[in-house]
Design an enzyme around this catalytic site. Structure first.
Site, PDB file in Angstrom:
ATOM      1  N   SER A   1       0.814  -1.228   0.000  1.00  0.00           N
ATOM      2  CA  SER A   1       0.000   0.000   0.000  1.00  0.00           C
ATOM      3  C   SER A   1       0.839   1.265   0.000  1.00  0.00           C
ATOM      4  O   SER A   1       1.949   1.295   0.542  1.00  0.00           O
ATOM      5  CB  SER A   1      -0.895  -0.008   1.247  1.00  0.00           C
ATOM      6  OG  SER A   1      -1.521   1.237   1.422  1.00  0.00           O
ATOM      7  N   TYR A  22      -0.827  -0.126   9.789  1.00  0.00           N
ATOM      8  CA  TYR A  22      -1.159  -0.832   8.543  1.00  0.00           C
ATOM      9  C   TYR A  22       0.008  -0.753   7.561  1.00  0.00           C
ATOM     10  O   TYR A  22       0.446  -1.774   7.019  1.00  0.00           O
ATOM     11  CB  TYR A  22      -2.412  -0.203   7.949  1.00  0.00           C
ATOM     12  CG  TYR A  22      -2.823  -0.695   6.590  1.00  0.00           C
ATOM     13  CD1 TYR A  22      -3.388  -1.959   6.421  1.00  0.00           C
ATOM     14  CD2 TYR A  22      -2.671   0.114   5.464  1.00  0.00           C
ATOM     15  CE1 TYR A  22      -3.789  -2.396   5.163  1.00  0.00           C
ATOM     16  CE2 TYR A  22      -3.079  -0.310   4.222  1.00  0.00           C
ATOM     17  CZ  TYR A  22      -3.633  -1.569   4.064  1.00  0.00           C
ATOM     18  OH  TYR A  22      -4.026  -1.994   2.830  1.00  0.00           O
ATOM     19  N   LYS A  33       2.386  -3.740   6.181  1.00  0.00           N
ATOM     20  CA  LYS A  33       2.513  -4.007   4.746  1.00  0.00           C
ATOM     21  C   LYS A  33       3.988  -3.997   4.332  1.00  0.00           C
ATOM     22  O   LYS A  33       4.439  -4.850   3.553  1.00  0.00           O
ATOM     23  CB  LYS A  33       1.717  -2.976   3.935  1.00  0.00           C
ATOM     24  CG  LYS A  33       0.206  -3.196   3.979  1.00  0.00           C
ATOM     25  CD  LYS A  33      -0.192  -4.498   3.277  1.00  0.00           C
ATOM     26  CE  LYS A  33      -1.677  -4.686   3.160  1.00  0.00           C
ATOM     27  NZ  LYS A  33      -2.041  -5.992   2.557  1.00  0.00           N
TER      28      LYS A  33
END
Lengths: 327, 327
Positions: free
Chosen positions: A122, A146, A150
């Site tokens: 991402s 997050y 990732k």
């Protein structure tokens, strides 16, 4: 050719499953079987080949191994806890985004046949914020859990590639717009909402100001990138398995301009601005632009215009969204 | 002030424990207790404060939690599976270097008091090889599992810092020379061996050619950096918790020149050259130089000269090494 989609019940997973069912082949090879895996067993598309649908936890190594049977040539690993949810529940993010990816690594390794793994990383794995233009060799300094998870997943799959366990392509997806359905727990949920809700005749509040820029892509572009990543010659990637695909940098104002161009001023007038500190603090760290030169050279398709992107949502997803939400 | 050293039985861990015992304080605060943790219970230095020695597995959350009791202000996390061992046994590397660091994160988080964590990352977390001069914001593109796992550990501790669970400083240690004892499973073992073995009167084979350059530091520098990282104002670091400390770029030829300058041509003549592909393939990926501008600005001490480094080994470690090896 056997294919598995982890996260096959999500928005992009279902689109991908439908696309594979429609095409019947991938990279010129007939698809002989598709496994869809998600927390709840995903719906099966109609297809000429067998489709297995499995519900399970991506952090459970046995469940993941069952979803990646012997003979699997391509694994799309889209399963994840999204940004705001991973920020709200650190342990859940670690479980799904880190231990889940470890389970995928070990299941692919156990096959002994070096399957292609297309992993959705991402834009959130980068920092830099509004002023950044991330170069192809830009450093991942995430400003949210997050994004950190990732980036960790990328490191794991890249190292597993070097070891010969699998053959990974890590695509750092831009913010995907327009997502159908309802607002979700992604901090970037508003990017879709400001187009989708007006097209449904609904009002919505944008949590960031009009001049705020976002690095975006359409679901159609994401599909093209997934299929290219699954079939490309990975020798051209060398040790660096991270791809910054050619998305588009767009301000909220530009997005609303495209909405108005396609659906008129009444649609645009449905969007108000109510600043939300919590959302802003997450998305403000994400870079708003990338060079993406390497991805273009490697054959990743160019993003369509914002107007085309709005029209594609109307064509592909508006009716289903309306039905799903009982509108 | 309570302090824990994970990996307290290793070379650097023991040096650090001895230093803390000798100083009796850290950053002007009296040390009130020291816990040393390693696979085998480490030896306790003589100290004015209580020293607890614990044997256990750093990948075992309960063992790590026991090693980081309430009131711990500083944790030095040096516990790791080294480069060639992590390359030879992927699962062991993941267990110790990844799950171990996760256990440290959770144990520190459970305290609720945001302890300082000094984590030894590594030059091996970078790629680039002989021609690289890594800038301060250089990307970690590791070419070995050890380096990948260290980069992952950094991401975990950096994100945990942002979340307020702990307060990490991740020091990317250069290759530390001269290590006492015997050759070990680190791919960089030869960097110490070509100085240590001749000083012990022993012959040794260097697995890389004389023009091969290595980014090195001395144990004395590493100690200064650890203590600075434990006591510095981390507000100056911002979100970026990675430190490229000011080591020194030196060719094998220069190292042997320093050996000769200190110990004479007979010592240098003890070193032969026998190329080793396996070792070379690991170390050839590591960058040989860093800018290290940010670390200097942040007060990390400059590395001493190669001659001083050889003399320091003779002063600090030669006699003990001789005794340990029965020479």
């Amino acid at each position: 050719m056997q294919i598995t989609i982890l996260g096959g019940g999500g928005f992009l997973g279902r689109k991908l499953a439908n696309r594979l069912a429609k095409d019947g082949s991938l990279g010129g090879q007939a698809i002989t079987g598709l496994t869809l895996f998600d927390l709840a067993s995903p719906p099966a598309p109609e297809a000429r080949f067998p489709v297995r649908c499995i519900g399970g936890d991506v952090a459970d190594p046995a469940a993941v191994a069952a979803a990646i049977p012997a003979g699997t040539a391509v694994v799309f690993h889209l399963a994840a806890v999204v940004s705001a949810a991973a920020e709200a529940d650190f342990d859940l993010g670690i479980k799904v985004n880190l231990h889940g990816t470890l389970a995928v690594l070990q299941a692919c390794r156990a096959l002994g046949t070096r399957p292609r793994v297309v992993f959705t990383s991402s834009v959130a794995s980068f920092g830099g914020g509004q002023d950044a233009v991330v170069p192809d060799d830009g450093r991942q300094l995430p400003t949210n859990s997050y994004g950190a998870q990732k980036a960790i997943g990328e490191l794991l799959l890249q190292d597993a590639t070097r070891k010969g366990f699998l053959d990974a392509v890590n695509i750092r997806l831009p913010t995907v717009m327009v997502r159908p359905g309802r607002p979700n727990k992604a901090a970037s949920s508003f990017v879709s909402a400001i187009i989708r809700e007006p097209l449904l005749g609904l009002s919505t509040d944008c949590p960031v100001p009009p001049e705020f820029a976002v690095w975006i892509c359409s679901p159609r572009s994401a599909m093209e990138w997934f299929l290219h990543a699954a079939t490309m010659d990975t020798a051209a990637l060398g040790a660096d398995r991270g791809i910054n695909p050619p998305g588009r940098s767009a301000t909220v104002g530009k997005m609303l301009g495209a909405l108005e161009a396609v659906a008129g001023p009444a649609a645009r007038a449905k969007v108000g601005f109510v600043f939300d500190r919590e959302v802003y603090d997450i998305v403000a760290g994400w870079p708003a632009a990338f060079a993406a030169t390497r991805a273009r050279r490697l054959g990743f398709a160019e993003q369509e215009s914002l107007e085309d992107l709005v029209r594609a949502f109307i064509e592909d997803d508006l009716a289903a969204t309306r039905a799903e939400r009982g509108l």
